[in-house]
Design a protein around this motif. Structure first.
Motif, PDB file in Angstrom:
ATOM      1  N   LEU A 145       2.839   6.488   9.291  1.00 43.01           N
ATOM      2  CA  LEU A 145       4.276   6.365   9.046  1.00 43.01           C
ATOM      3  C   LEU A 145       4.663   4.916   8.803  1.00 43.01           C
ATOM      4  N   THR A 146       4.170   4.008   9.658  1.00 43.97           N
ATOM      5  CA  THR A 146       4.498   2.589   9.486  1.00 43.97           C
ATOM      6  C   THR A 146       3.919   2.041   8.196  1.00 43.97           C
ATOM      7  N   ALA A 147       2.654   2.363   7.922  1.00 44.29           N
ATOM      8  CA  ALA A 147       2.023   1.864   6.703  1.00 44.29           C
ATOM      9  C   ALA A 147       2.686   2.442   5.448  1.00 44.29           C
ATOM     10  N   GLY A 148       3.055   3.721   5.478  1.00 47.65           N
ATOM     11  CA  GLY A 148       3.701   4.325   4.316  1.00 47.65           C
ATOM     12  C   GLY A 148       5.069   3.727   4.038  1.00 47.65           C
ATOM     13  N   ILE A 149       5.850   3.493   5.086  1.00 43.34           N
ATOM     14  CA  ILE A 149       7.171   2.881   4.891  1.00 43.34           C
ATOM     15  C   ILE A 149       7.026   1.463   4.367  1.00 43.34           C
ATOM     16  N   ALA A 150       6.074   0.706   4.927  1.00 40.49           N
ATOM     17  CA  ALA A 150       5.857  -0.668   4.450  1.00 40.49           C
ATOM     18  C   ALA A 150       5.429  -0.675   2.987  1.00 40.49           C
ATOM     19  N   ALA A 151       4.562   0.266   2.613  1.00 44.35           N
ATOM     20  CA  ALA A 151       4.114   0.325   1.216  1.00 44.35           C
ATOM     21  C   ALA A 151       5.253   0.708   0.281  1.00 44.35           C
ATOM     22  N   ALA A 152       6.083   1.653   0.688  1.00 47.51           N
ATOM     23  CA  ALA A 152       7.194   2.074  -0.164  1.00 47.51           C
ATOM     24  C   ALA A 152       8.206   0.961  -0.370  1.00 47.51           C
ATOM     25  N   CYS A 153       8.432   0.171   0.665  1.00 50.51           N
ATOM     26  CA  CYS A 153       9.398  -0.931   0.542  1.00 50.51           C
ATOM     27  C   CYS A 153       8.842  -2.105  -0.246  1.00 50.51           C
ATOM     28  N   ALA A 154       7.515  -2.210  -0.353  1.00 52.26           N
ATOM     29  CA  ALA A 154       6.911  -3.379  -0.995  1.00 52.26           C
ATOM     30  C   ALA A 154       6.767  -3.234  -2.493  1.00 52.26           C
ATOM     31  N   VAL A 155       6.720  -2.004  -3.018  1.00 52.87           N
ATOM     32  CA  VAL A 155       6.501  -1.820  -4.453  1.00 52.87           C
ATOM     33  C   VAL A 155       7.729  -2.301  -5.218  1.00 52.87           C
ATOM     34  N   PRO A 156       7.591  -3.267  -6.125  1.00 55.96           N
ATOM     35  CA  PRO A 156       8.752  -3.747  -6.880  1.00 55.96           C
ATOM     36  C   PRO A 156       9.194  -2.727  -7.912  1.00 55.96           C
ATOM     37  N   VAL A 157      10.497  -2.598  -8.077  1.00 56.04           N
ATOM     38  CA  VAL A 157      11.026  -1.616  -9.029  1.00 56.04           C
ATOM     39  C   VAL A 157      10.681  -2.018 -10.450  1.00 56.04           C
ATOM     40  N   LEU A 187       0.790  -3.584  19.039  1.00 55.02           N
ATOM     41  CA  LEU A 187       1.714  -3.945  17.966  1.00 55.02           C
ATOM     42  C   LEU A 187       1.131  -4.951  16.974  1.00 55.02           C
ATOM     43  N   PRO A 188       0.424  -6.026  17.409  1.00 58.59           N
ATOM     44  CA  PRO A 188      -0.123  -6.957  16.406  1.00 58.59           C
ATOM     45  C   PRO A 188      -1.071  -6.301  15.399  1.00 58.59           C
ATOM     46  N   PRO A 189      -2.063  -5.493  15.824  1.00 59.49           N
ATOM     47  CA  PRO A 189      -2.900  -4.846  14.797  1.00 59.49           C
ATOM     48  C   PRO A 189      -2.138  -3.835  13.950  1.00 59.49           C
ATOM     49  N   LEU A 190      -1.153  -3.144  14.545  1.00 57.58           N
ATOM     50  CA  LEU A 190      -0.357  -2.211  13.762  1.00 57.58           C
ATOM     51  C   LEU A 190       0.451  -2.948  12.693  1.00 57.58           C
ATOM     52  N   ALA A 191       1.026  -4.095  13.067  1.00 57.70           N
ATOM     53  CA  ALA A 191       1.768  -4.903  12.096  1.00 57.70           C
ATOM     54  C   ALA A 191       0.843  -5.444  11.017  1.00 57.70           C
ATOM     55  N   ALA A 192      -0.390  -5.815  11.394  1.00 59.25           N
ATOM     56  CA  ALA A 192      -1.342  -6.327  10.406  1.00 59.25           C
ATOM     57  C   ALA A 192      -1.718  -5.246   9.394  1.00 59.25           C
ATOM     58  N   VAL A 193      -1.939  -4.030   9.860  1.00 56.49           N
ATOM     59  CA  VAL A 193      -2.271  -2.930   8.952  1.00 56.49           C
ATOM     60  C   VAL A 193      -1.094  -2.628   8.024  1.00 56.49           C
ATOM     61  N   ALA A 194       0.123  -2.634   8.580  1.00 54.62           N
ATOM     62  CA  ALA A 194       1.300  -2.370   7.749  1.00 54.62           C
ATOM     63  C   ALA A 194       1.475  -3.450   6.685  1.00 54.62           C
ATOM     64  N   TRP A 195       1.225  -4.708   7.062  1.00 54.90           N
ATOM     65  CA  TRP A 195       1.369  -5.788   6.084  1.00 54.90           C
ATOM     66  C   TRP A 195       0.308  -5.687   4.981  1.00 54.90           C
ATOM     67  N   PHE A 196      -0.919  -5.368   5.370  1.00 47.14           N
ATOM     68  CA  PHE A 196      -1.962  -5.171   4.367  1.00 47.14           C
ATOM     69  C   PHE A 196      -1.631  -4.010   3.442  1.00 47.14           C
ATOM     70  N   ALA A 197      -1.092  -2.932   4.006  1.00 47.77           N
ATOM     71  CA  ALA A 197      -0.696  -1.798   3.181  1.00 47.77           C
ATOM     72  C   ALA A 197       0.404  -2.188   2.200  1.00 47.77           C
ATOM     73  N   LEU A 220     -10.851   0.307   3.244  1.00 45.92           N
ATOM     74  CA  LEU A 220     -10.403  -0.706   4.200  1.00 45.92           C
ATOM     75  C   LEU A 220      -9.152  -0.258   4.937  1.00 45.92           C
ATOM     76  N   THR A 221      -8.243   0.381   4.230  1.00 48.32           N
ATOM     77  CA  THR A 221      -7.032   0.893   4.881  1.00 48.32           C
ATOM     78  C   THR A 221      -7.383   1.962   5.914  1.00 48.32           C
ATOM     79  N   ALA A 222      -8.277   2.865   5.560  1.00 47.14           N
ATOM     80  CA  ALA A 222      -8.688   3.912   6.503  1.00 47.14           C
ATOM     81  C   ALA A 222      -9.395   3.325   7.715  1.00 47.14           C
ATOM     82  N   LEU A 223     -10.270   2.333   7.490  1.00 54.56           N
ATOM     83  CA  LEU A 223     -10.992   1.718   8.597  1.00 54.56           C
ATOM     84  C   LEU A 223     -10.048   0.974   9.533  1.00 54.56           C
ATOM     85  N   ALA A 224      -9.117   0.210   8.974  1.00 56.41           N
ATOM     86  CA  ALA A 224      -8.180  -0.532   9.815  1.00 56.41           C
ATOM     87  C   ALA A 224      -7.289   0.415  10.617  1.00 56.41           C
ATOM     88  N   SER A 225      -6.828   1.473   9.987  1.00 58.74           N
ATOM     89  CA  SER A 225      -6.006   2.440  10.716  1.00 58.74           C
ATOM     90  C   SER A 225      -6.803   3.145  11.804  1.00 58.74           C
TER      91      SER A 225
END
Length: 383
Positions: A154-166, A57-67, A20-25
């Motif tokens: 880049l956007t999805a990776g940064i969003a994913a890195a910031c979302a993982v709880p320590v 921007l809206p679909p890019l933001a949606a993919v980043a949020w899903f990631a 799903l991530t690959a398809l959305a991107s």
């Protein structure tokens, strides 16, 4: 090599999330390449290329949020993977990087496949209808498509890195989450909703003066006044922020008085989950309300529909629904210990299923109220 070994241990949910991530991107990359092709095909002085990029921007933001939501759910759903990485000496920062790299790799694969399809279609294969979107007949700069497509991983990776709880990256560790909402968290959305409603009613009252600077809405939705649009935006934001507190209050109402075990389990469970489910459900409700209002306007106004906003809406809606599903799976995994304890204490499976059904009914009723109010205010502003 690590990600190849990781893929060998994928289960069906992991593989589905990755695909799903690959398809959305890939779809977002298609939007970006289309804007590039249009910019190459247009004559100087034509449409603004910046407007087309803003549409991406809206679909890019949606993919980043899903990631971000999917990456946050990885430690809870695959604790054995996190435990193995920790035993191998990986710290929290390394685990964040690995999860973000997995998301970025999926986005890179989707972007590369779209780029290959774009280059193949430019090789005199596409018909005249697609020629302007591909920029056929114009030399393609080498750096431009690579720079645009690098935004997606880049956007999805940064969003994913910031979302993982320590705290959630350690074996057996659970992040401590509050179940209540502070006074400011409740007063702000109520104030926004009330002010926005008053502003929109003031702009839509009979005999109101015409706005000299109307807002031209995208997607063929015509135009509206500044006051009506601002009032709807404030009301929609207030209702979205109020979703979490409303879910918590609904859970408390279910457990009022002398509740039966069914109402007690449903109410306490909903109160505990309201803070985590409020944001994804609020976004999903807002997106659905906007999509339904747009479809209603297109049906009532012939020849106003546009294909590109419809495709973007489908992508945003799909990413939002997938993010909600990932959050629900995360919550279910976190409550597995509680469910096992209730079963050991003698609770019947029928009681647990009934509590889930009652909780779902309560959530659906709350979202129907907030989503219906958002859609009604949007429809009133489009008249």
């Amino acid at each position: 090599m690590f990600y190849l070994r990781l893929a060998r241990g994928y289960r069906v949910p992991d593989l589905g999330r990755w695909l799903l991530t690959a398809l959305a991107s890939a779809v977002v990359a298609a939007f970006l390449l289309r804007s590039l092709g249009r910019a190459l095909s247009d004559q100087p002085g034509g449409a603004d290329p910046l407007v087309r990029l803003l549409w991406c921007l809206p679909p890019l933001a949606a993919v980043a949020w899903f990631a971000a939501v999917a990456a946050r759910a990885v430690p809870a759903r695959r604790p054995e993977r996190i435990a193995g990485l920790t035993a191998a000496g990986a710290g929290s920062a390394r685990i964040r990087t690995l999860i973000a790299g997995e998301i970025a790799l999926a986005c890179t694969l989707g972007s590369v496949l779209t780029l290959l399809a774009f280059l193949v279609l430019r090789n005199d294969i596409a018909g005249p209808s697609l020629a302007p979107d591909l920029g056929m007949g114009v030399p393609l700069p080498t750096v431009a498509p690579v720079a645009l497509l690098a935004l997606v991983p880049l956007t999805a990776g940064i969003a994913a890195a910031c979302a993982v709880p320590v705290a959630g990256t350690m074996p057996g560790g659970r992040p401590t989450t509050r179940t209540g909402f502070g006074p400011f968290r409740i007063a702000l959305p109520i104030g926004l909703a009330v002010v926005g409603l008053a502003l929109e009613l003031l702009a839509l009252r009979p005999g109101a003066a015409a706005d000299g600077r109307p807002v031209h809405l995208p997607a063929g939705l015509g135009s509206t006044s500044v006051a009506a649009f601002g009032g709807w935006a404030a009301s929609a934001l207030g209702l979205a922020l109020l979703t979490g507190p409303l879910l918590s209050w609904t859970g408390r109402v279910l457990a009022l008085g002398r509740p039966t075990p069914l109402r007690l389990l449903a109410g306490r469970g909903l109160t505990a989950q309201a803070r985590r489910l409020g944001t994804p459900l609020a976004v999903l409700t807002l997106v659905v309300a906007v999509v339904l209002t747009t479809i209603r306007y297109w049906i009532g106004t012939p020849d106003s529909a546009d294909v590109l906003p419809a495709v973007e809406a489908c992508l945003v809606l799909g990413c939002t629904a997938a993010a909600v599903a990932a959050r629900l799976a995360e919550v279910r995994t976190d409550r597995r210990d509680v469910t096992d304890a209730l079963l050991r204490l003698g609770a019947s499976p029928r009681l647990l299923v009934g509590a889930v059904a009652l909780r779902t009914l309560a959530v659906g009723t709350t979202l129907l109220v907030t989503g219906g109010a958002t859609a009604a205010l949007a429809a009133a502003g489009l008249r």
